[in-house]
Scaffold this motif. Structure first.
Motif, short mmCIF file in Angstrom:
data_model
loop_
_atom_site.label_atom_id
_atom_site.label_comp_id
_atom_site.label_asym_id
_atom_site.label_seq_id
_atom_site.Cartn_x
_atom_site.Cartn_y
_atom_site.Cartn_z
N PHE A 150 1.02 -1.89 -2.86
CA PHE A 150 0.20 -3.04 -3.17
C PHE A 150 0.58 -3.77 -4.09
N ASP A 151 0.18 -5.05 -4.14
CA ASP A 151 0.55 -6.14 -5.08
C ASP A 151 -0.65 -6.02 -6.15
N ILE A 152 -0.61 -7.20 -7.12
CA ILE A 152 -1.45 -7.44 -8.19
C ILE A 152 -2.81 -7.55 -7.66
N GLU A 153 -3.24 -7.94 -6.57
CA GLU A 153 -4.49 -8.12 -6.19
C GLU A 153 -4.84 -7.14 -5.27
N ASN A 154 -4.12 -5.72 -5.23
CA ASN A 154 -4.47 -4.74 -4.53
C ASN A 154 -4.28 -5.06 -2.74
N LYS A 155 -3.53 -5.90 -2.44
CA LYS A 155 -3.18 -6.14 -0.96
C LYS A 155 -1.90 -5.51 -0.72
N ILE A 156 -1.63 -5.12 0.71
CA ILE A 156 -0.52 -4.30 1.15
C ILE A 156 0.60 -5.44 1.41
N THR A 157 1.73 -5.23 0.77
CA THR A 157 2.87 -5.94 0.89
C THR A 157 3.81 -5.42 1.80
N GLU A 158 4.22 -4.06 1.68
CA GLU A 158 5.06 -3.27 2.46
C GLU A 158 4.48 -2.17 3.03
N ARG A 159 4.86 -1.92 4.26
CA ARG A 159 4.43 -0.45 5.03
C ARG A 159 5.56 0.20 5.58
N ARG A 201 3.68 -0.10 -7.07
CA ARG A 201 2.57 0.92 -6.60
C ARG A 201 2.64 1.31 -5.42
N MET A 202 3.01 2.48 -5.16
CA MET A 202 3.31 3.01 -4.03
C MET A 202 1.99 3.84 -3.51
#
Length: 279
Positions: free
Chosen positions: A9-18, A87-88
């Motif tokens: 997660f990034d600072i806006e709680n959006k997923i950036t990596e999976r 943030r994993m």
């Protein structure tokens, strides 16, 4: 069919990596446990507190073909995002609902490839949060032209000049974190949380900030961080709130509404989301 993945997660709680790990067998710890605090009586104990107990998730990760190579790729990915400031989370899709749990992979075993060309590795994910659903892009408050409408998923109040989608429903046994992004133009941003009766129970105010076009503030209550982008640099602004009031937004159990001090002449807006924890 159930699916597992590790996400960031990034600072806006959006997923950036999976990183998908679909060949999982023998998962454990996907249910829940409760901790009860009581005052012991002669016959009946008095319940004083209920809390959810965090429990580790166990699983076997199976690498079919090129097992050692795939193990190396996964371990290097986990290594990259196991640092403190990352943030994993574990993503678990049971076919009904996609849920997340922040934490770290604290064990990834390694054996030998078997006669079926499969490398089976025992893994443990140690949680930092309960499982939650990420309720995204739900909250939006901004000044709008008369007659303009927006397609929201939840009920909202539509005024003559201000559009609101500000209802938060928390069915969990504890308060849940709310994350908002306030963009300019707006003077001295002030965010409120109100209970079902309209009574204020949380106030966050930035007394020395006048957000201009292109500037924004992010209040991420899940990570207990506040970020301010001044148009050039993104900086930690966790100490920039009014000390007479609150610092983060936690919606109490039940129905809450969120409010921001947008004037009719402001062109800014508030958008947000929350984490709906669940058993």
């Amino acid at each position: 069919m159930r699916k597992f993945a590790f996400v960031v997660f990034d600072i806006e709680n959006k997923i950036t990596e999976r990183f998908g790990v679909d060949l999982i067998t023998g998962p454990s710890g996907l249910g829940f446990k409760l901790k009860l605090s009581t005052l012991e009586g002669d016959i009946v104990d008095t319940l004083t507190k209920v809390a959810q107990e965090k429990q580790s998730v166990g699983m076997t990760v199976n690498f079919f073909r090129r097992g050692y190579e795939r193990y190396l790729i996964l371990s290097q990915w986990l290594q990259k995002y196991s640092v403190i400031d990352s943030r994993m989370a574990l993503e678990y899709d049971d076919g009904v609902q996609v849920r997340y749990m922040e934490g770290r992979v604290t064990n990834l075993g390694k054996t030998e490839i078997d006669e079926y060309n499969v490398l089976s590795c025992e893994a443990t994910f140690t949680p930092l949060t309960p499982f939650f659903v990420n309720v995204e892009n739900t909250i939006r408050i901004r000044v709008s032209a008369v007659g303009k409408s927006y397609p929201f998923r939840y009920p909202y109040s539509y005024g003559k000049n201000v559009v609101k989608n500000n209802r938060i429903e928390n069915s969990y046994i504890a308060d849940i974190p709310v994350t908002v992004k306030i963009t300019g133009v707006i003077s001295e941003p002030t965010v409120l949380l109100l209970d079902e009766n309209g009574n204020e129970y949380t106030r966050i105010r930035f007394p020395e900030v006048d957000l201009a076009e292109g500037q924004y503030i992010i209040i991420n209550s899940a990570t207990r961080k506040i970020w301010f982008f001044d148009g050039i640099v993104l900086q930690d602004y966790s100490a920039g709130t009014d000390p007479q009031h609150d610092t983060f937004l936690f919606a109490q159990r039940g129905i809450s509404t969120i409010s921001v001090n947008l004037a009719s002449s402001d062109s800014g807006e508030l958008t947000g989301s929350w984490r709906q924890y669940g058993l």
